[in-house]
Design a protein around this motif. Structure first.
Motif, PDB file in Angstrom:
ATOM      1  N   MET A 116      22.415  37.260 -11.169  1.00  0.00           N
ATOM      2  CA  MET A 116      22.866  38.629 -10.906  1.00  0.00           C
ATOM      3  C   MET A 116      21.758  39.613 -11.250  1.00  0.00           C
ATOM      4  O   MET A 116      21.442  40.528 -10.481  1.00  0.00           O
ATOM      5  CB  MET A 116      24.124  38.929 -11.719  1.00  0.00           C
ATOM      6  CG  MET A 116      25.301  38.054 -11.345  1.00  0.00           C
ATOM      7  SD  MET A 116      26.668  38.174 -12.529  1.00  0.00           S
ATOM      8  CE  MET A 116      27.287  39.799 -12.156  1.00  0.00           C
ATOM      9  N   ASP A 117      21.155  39.402 -12.414  1.00  0.00           N
ATOM     10  CA  ASP A 117      20.050  40.234 -12.906  1.00  0.00           C
ATOM     11  C   ASP A 117      18.905  40.248 -11.890  1.00  0.00           C
ATOM     12  O   ASP A 117      18.413  41.309 -11.470  1.00  0.00           O
ATOM     13  CB  ASP A 117      19.572  39.656 -14.247  1.00  0.00           C
ATOM     14  CG  ASP A 117      18.608  40.559 -14.988  1.00  0.00           C
ATOM     15  OD1 ASP A 117      17.828  41.267 -14.324  1.00  0.00           O
ATOM     16  OD2 ASP A 117      18.614  40.542 -16.230  1.00  0.00           O
ATOM     17  N   ASP A 118      18.500  39.063 -11.450  1.00  0.00           N
ATOM     18  CA  ASP A 118      17.375  38.930 -10.530  1.00  0.00           C
ATOM     19  C   ASP A 118      17.667  39.589  -9.184  1.00  0.00           C
ATOM     20  O   ASP A 118      16.807  40.255  -8.600  1.00  0.00           O
ATOM     21  CB  ASP A 118      17.053  37.443 -10.331  1.00  0.00           C
ATOM     22  CG  ASP A 118      15.989  37.210  -9.274  1.00  0.00           C
ATOM     23  OD1 ASP A 118      14.872  37.735  -9.448  1.00  0.00           O
ATOM     24  OD2 ASP A 118      16.259  36.523  -8.280  1.00  0.00           O
ATOM     25  N   LEU A 133      30.867  44.639 -19.315  1.00  0.00           N
ATOM     26  CA  LEU A 133      30.406  43.417 -19.986  1.00  0.00           C
ATOM     27  C   LEU A 133      31.050  42.170 -19.368  1.00  0.00           C
ATOM     28  O   LEU A 133      32.257  42.125 -19.196  1.00  0.00           O
ATOM     29  CB  LEU A 133      30.743  43.476 -21.484  1.00  0.00           C
ATOM     30  CG  LEU A 133      30.394  44.779 -22.217  1.00  0.00           C
ATOM     31  CD1 LEU A 133      30.912  44.738 -23.649  1.00  0.00           C
ATOM     32  CD2 LEU A 133      28.899  45.020 -22.201  1.00  0.00           C
ATOM     33  N   CYS A 134      30.218  41.189 -19.058  1.00  0.00           N
ATOM     34  CA  CYS A 134      30.726  39.953 -18.435  1.00  0.00           C
ATOM     35  C   CYS A 134      30.264  38.731 -19.194  1.00  0.00           C
ATOM     36  O   CYS A 134      29.154  38.696 -19.720  1.00  0.00           O
ATOM     37  CB  CYS A 134      30.189  39.793 -17.008  1.00  0.00           C
ATOM     38  SG  CYS A 134      30.483  41.187 -15.955  1.00  0.00           S
ATOM     39  N   GLU A 135      31.111  37.713 -19.191  1.00  0.00           N
ATOM     40  CA  GLU A 135      30.727  36.396 -19.693  1.00  0.00           C
ATOM     41  C   GLU A 135      30.487  35.507 -18.477  1.00  0.00           C
ATOM     42  O   GLU A 135      31.387  35.311 -17.651  1.00  0.00           O
ATOM     43  CB  GLU A 135      31.850  35.804 -20.556  1.00  0.00           C
ATOM     44  CG  GLU A 135      32.023  36.509 -21.889  1.00  0.00           C
ATOM     45  CD  GLU A 135      33.202  35.951 -22.679  1.00  0.00           C
ATOM     46  OE1 GLU A 135      33.606  34.800 -22.396  1.00  0.00           O
ATOM     47  OE2 GLU A 135      33.717  36.670 -23.556  1.00  0.00           O
ATOM     48  N   THR A 136      29.277  35.006 -18.321  1.00  0.00           N
ATOM     49  CA  THR A 136      28.934  34.150 -17.183  1.00  0.00           C
ATOM     50  C   THR A 136      27.643  33.379 -17.473  1.00  0.00           C
ATOM     51  O   THR A 136      26.785  33.867 -18.205  1.00  0.00           O
ATOM     52  CB  THR A 136      28.738  34.984 -15.888  1.00  0.00           C
ATOM     53  OG1 THR A 136      28.252  34.132 -14.847  1.00  0.00           O
ATOM     54  CG2 THR A 136      27.749  36.125 -16.083  1.00  0.00           C
ATOM     55  N   HIS A 182      25.412  42.163 -18.646  1.00  0.00           N
ATOM     56  CA  HIS A 182      25.886  43.490 -19.042  1.00  0.00           C
ATOM     57  C   HIS A 182      25.212  44.550 -18.171  1.00  0.00           C
ATOM     58  O   HIS A 182      24.047  44.392 -17.803  1.00  0.00           O
ATOM     59  CB  HIS A 182      25.545  43.797 -20.511  1.00  0.00           C
ATOM     60  CG  HIS A 182      26.227  42.895 -21.485  1.00  0.00           C
ATOM     61  ND1 HIS A 182      25.892  42.871 -22.829  1.00  0.00           N
ATOM     62  CD2 HIS A 182      27.227  41.982 -21.341  1.00  0.00           C
ATOM     63  CE1 HIS A 182      26.664  41.982 -23.452  1.00  0.00           C
ATOM     64  NE2 HIS A 182      27.464  41.442 -22.569  1.00  0.00           N
ATOM     65  N   MET A 183      25.943  45.626 -17.867  1.00  0.00           N
ATOM     66  CA  MET A 183      25.309  46.752 -17.171  1.00  0.00           C
ATOM     67  C   MET A 183      25.934  48.068 -17.624  1.00  0.00           C
ATOM     68  O   MET A 183      27.071  48.104 -18.096  1.00  0.00           O
ATOM     69  CB  MET A 183      25.420  46.596 -15.658  1.00  0.00           C
ATOM     70  CG  MET A 183      26.811  46.625 -15.102  1.00  0.00           C
ATOM     71  SD  MET A 183      26.808  46.518 -13.297  1.00  0.00           S
ATOM     72  CE  MET A 183      28.573  46.399 -12.991  1.00  0.00           C
ATOM     73  N   THR A 184      25.166  49.142 -17.471  1.00  0.00           N
ATOM     74  CA  THR A 184      25.635  50.485 -17.818  1.00  0.00           C
ATOM     75  C   THR A 184      25.746  51.294 -16.533  1.00  0.00           C
ATOM     76  O   THR A 184      24.781  51.393 -15.769  1.00  0.00           O
ATOM     77  CB  THR A 184      24.654  51.184 -18.791  1.00  0.00           C
ATOM     78  OG1 THR A 184      24.460  50.330 -19.932  1.00  0.00           O
ATOM     79  CG2 THR A 184      25.183  52.522 -19.239  1.00  0.00           C
ATOM     80  N   ILE A 185      26.926  51.864 -16.299  1.00  0.00           N
ATOM     81  CA  ILE A 185      27.178  52.659 -15.099  1.00  0.00           C
ATOM     82  C   ILE A 185      27.079  54.136 -15.447  1.00  0.00           C
ATOM     83  O   ILE A 185      27.635  54.584 -16.445  1.00  0.00           O
ATOM     84  CB  ILE A 185      28.598  52.375 -14.522  1.00  0.00           C
ATOM     85  CG1 ILE A 185      28.867  50.866 -14.419  1.00  0.00           C
ATOM     86  CG2 ILE A 185      28.793  53.066 -13.181  1.00  0.00           C
ATOM     87  CD1 ILE A 185      27.946  50.104 -13.523  1.00  0.00           C
ATOM     88  N   ASN A 216      21.204  50.706 -16.164  1.00  0.00           N
ATOM     89  CA  ASN A 216      20.415  49.536 -16.597  1.00  0.00           C
ATOM     90  C   ASN A 216      21.292  48.293 -16.627  1.00  0.00           C
ATOM     91  O   ASN A 216      22.514  48.383 -16.542  1.00  0.00           O
ATOM     92  CB  ASN A 216      19.724  49.789 -17.942  1.00  0.00           C
ATOM     93  CG  ASN A 216      20.649  49.585 -19.114  1.00  0.00           C
ATOM     94  OD1 ASN A 216      21.857  49.784 -19.011  1.00  0.00           O
ATOM     95  ND2 ASN A 216      20.103  49.183 -20.243  1.00  0.00           N
ATOM     96  N   TRP A 217      20.663  47.142 -16.709  1.00  0.00           N
ATOM     97  CA  TRP A 217      21.390  45.868 -16.725  1.00  0.00           C
ATOM     98  C   TRP A 217      20.565  44.846 -17.491  1.00  0.00           C
ATOM     99  O   TRP A 217      19.343  44.966 -17.605  1.00  0.00           O
ATOM    100  CB  TRP A 217      21.689  45.385 -15.301  1.00  0.00           C
ATOM    101  CG  TRP A 217      20.471  45.184 -14.453  1.00  0.00           C
ATOM    102  CD1 TRP A 217      19.764  44.036 -14.280  1.00  0.00           C
ATOM    103  CD2 TRP A 217      19.791  46.185 -13.688  1.00  0.00           C
ATOM    104  NE1 TRP A 217      18.697  44.236 -13.453  1.00  0.00           N
ATOM    105  CE2 TRP A 217      18.686  45.552 -13.071  1.00  0.00           C
ATOM    106  CE3 TRP A 217      20.004  47.557 -13.459  1.00  0.00           C
ATOM    107  CZ2 TRP A 217      17.802  46.239 -12.245  1.00  0.00           C
ATOM    108  CZ3 TRP A 217      19.125  48.235 -12.634  1.00  0.00           C
ATOM    109  CH2 TRP A 217      18.037  47.580 -12.042  1.00  0.00           C
ATOM    110  N   CYS A 218      21.235  43.846 -18.047  1.00  0.00           N
ATOM    111  CA  CYS A 218      20.529  42.783 -18.763  1.00  0.00           C
ATOM    112  C   CYS A 218      21.370  41.516 -18.718  1.00  0.00           C
ATOM    113  O   CYS A 218      22.565  41.560 -18.436  1.00  0.00           O
ATOM    114  CB  CYS A 218      20.245  43.194 -20.216  1.00  0.00           C
ATOM    115  SG  CYS A 218      21.739  43.507 -21.167  1.00  0.00           S
ATOM    116  N   SER A 219      20.723  40.381 -18.976  1.00  0.00           N
ATOM    117  CA  SER A 219      21.449  39.107 -18.908  1.00  0.00           C
ATOM    118  C   SER A 219      20.903  38.135 -19.934  1.00  0.00           C
ATOM    119  O   SER A 219      19.780  38.269 -20.417  1.00  0.00           O
ATOM    120  CB  SER A 219      21.326  38.507 -17.508  1.00  0.00           C
ATOM    121  OG  SER A 219      19.975  38.150 -17.253  1.00  0.00           O
TER     122      SER A 219
END
Length: 438
Positions: free
Chosen positions: A411-413, A402-405, A389-392, A380-383
């Motif tokens: 990216m989400d889209d 986890l990213c700061e951007t 953020h995403m879970t692998i 899953n992923w979220c922004s």
């Protein structure tokens, strides 16, 4: 309609928002709007007022239909006034709105402007990556997917697959959802930008300029040479900036060949311009490679490559550029520089590439691959406005990245769009297999 004096000056859009805004949210109010407009037009001797009423009714018929109990009365009202210029068009729009989903937001400025000029046709400018633009007719009930098809057809593209409509505001570039109405999408984005700007600037009227772009979004089945128009209008101008920013790994030989091609695209076959090469290097060579050689060494090597390509046209040079870059695994990727906070072995700033294969994390300086995550491994992923953020792997036991951007929404889209495309393809294959096995 001008029948009653107003206490303050308001724009046409503010007035139509007040009339139609609540009714787009609450179905119970729709009949009331129809009744009020028709009532105010009945036995009205003020021609100016009646004309304004027809314009409002025209907008109304395109947004939502009345209830079944009011429908016959509305149709009778329109049929009894066939001599009126907009009556037939209102009737047609009413029939169309009965067959389609109602609009979610009040009319867009372009719709209000058009009908105020007594034009039932609405045109909108669409921009393309090669710095050209064209005007397209967009109706009240035009969905994004219809517009994509219309543009693709007009440009004579081999396929509309992978293309999308984007809206660019002062601080964002947003991709529009295929299934939404075009004018609803525009309203949503500009309203959101207005609200954010109003909060930032401390209130007052706000104007949000925007541009509508048509570009390739998903890079699958892109083979340079297969669709010359798509190569010229989209693939070349969209891939060139990524190359010049230094996102790809390429050999010195490839760089010199490409530099000569890009120089040819700039000057055609004019050899008098060869002396300008040192001043043009930023437009010919990746940013991170400019200091790999002196200006004179670059010039000498580029001239040598340029002479080997003698007789090539500008369009052939663009096609040749694409044929080189399409061999690289990073061709067609969207790149994002982010600050990561979850992998101690990675540098703080990493470069993420989203492609048709999945998500790849690169070292921003060495361009070494730090990690590869195919879409089927991203659980899953979220922004938000400041993160992605995403879970692998497994959703419960998987690792979090986890990213700061500020570009998390993009990216989400993009990931959502690729995953949706693959799921659609999977369902199509399953349906075909099911039919075959029956």
């Amino acid at each position: 309609m001008g029948d009653y004096p107003t206490k303050q000056m308001q724009s046409r859009l503010e007035l139509t928002d007040q009339i139609f805004g609540p009714a787009t949210k609450y179905e119970e109010l729709r009949d009331e709007i129809y009744c009020q407009i028709m009532k105010q037009m009945s036995s009205n001797n003020n021609r100016f007022s009646v004309e304004q009423g027809w314009q409002l009714l025209w907008l109304c018929c395109g947004l939502f239909p009345p209830s079944q109990s009011l429908l016959k009365h509305t149709q009778r009202f329109l049929e009894s006034r066939r001599r009126e210029t907009l009556a037939a068009d209102c009737l047609q729009r009413l029939q169309s709105s009965l067959r389609m989903e109602s609009r979610k937001l009040p009319p867009h400025q372009a719709e209000v402007d058009a009908i105020q000029q007594n034009s039932t046709q609405i045109f909108h400018k669409i921009h393309f990556p090669n710095d050209t633009e064209e005007i397209f007719e967009v109706a009240t009930n035009t969905r994004i997917k219809n517009l994509i098809q219309n543009i693709s057809k007009k440009l004579d593209l081999a396929s509309a697959d992978g293309f999308s409509i984007f809206v660019k505001t002062h601080d964002k570039v947003l991709s529009l959802n295929d299934t939404d109405y075009f004018f609803d999408s525009l309203r949503q984005i500009t309203d959101w930008s207005k609200k954010a700007k109003r909060i930032k600037d401390g209130g007052g009227p706000v104007n949000v300029p925007y541009l509508v772009f048509f570009m390739r979004k998903l890079w699958f089945n892109v083979i340079p040479g297969r669709d010359a128009e798509a190569d010229r209008i989209f693939h070349f101008p969209q891939e060139l900036p990524k190359y010049l920013r230094g996102y790809h790994v390429c050999s010195k030989e490839e760089m010199l060949n490409i530099a000569a091609l890009l120089f040819r695209i700039k000057v055609s076959n004019d050899k008098n311009q060869l002396v300008m090469i040192p001043k043009m290097l930023k437009e010919l060579v990746p940013a991170d490679q400019l200091k790999a050689m002196s200006e004179n060494e670059w010039k000498k090597s580029i001239v040598s490559s340029f002479n080997k390509q003698a007789g090539m046209t500008v369009e052939e040079a663009k096609a040749a550029f694409l044929k080189v870059v399409c061999r690289w695994p990073t061709f067609g990727c969207a790149f994002f520089e982010v600050k990561q906070t979850s992998e101690p072995s990675f540098p703080d700033i990493v470069r993420i590439a989203v492609s048709k294969e999945g998500l790849t994390i690169f070292h921003p300086k060495t361009k070494d691959v730090l990690a590869n995550h195919p879409f089927n491994r991203i659980a899953n992923w979220c922004s938000g406005s400041t993160y992605f953020h995403m879970t692998i792997g497994n959703l419960v036991k998987g690792s979090k990245f986890l990213c700061e951007t500020s570009l998390g929404y993009k990216m989400d889209d993009l990931i959502t769009s690729y995953v949706t495309m693959y799921l659609r393809e999977q369902r199509a294959v399953q349906t075909r297999n099911h039919r075959f096995n029956m």
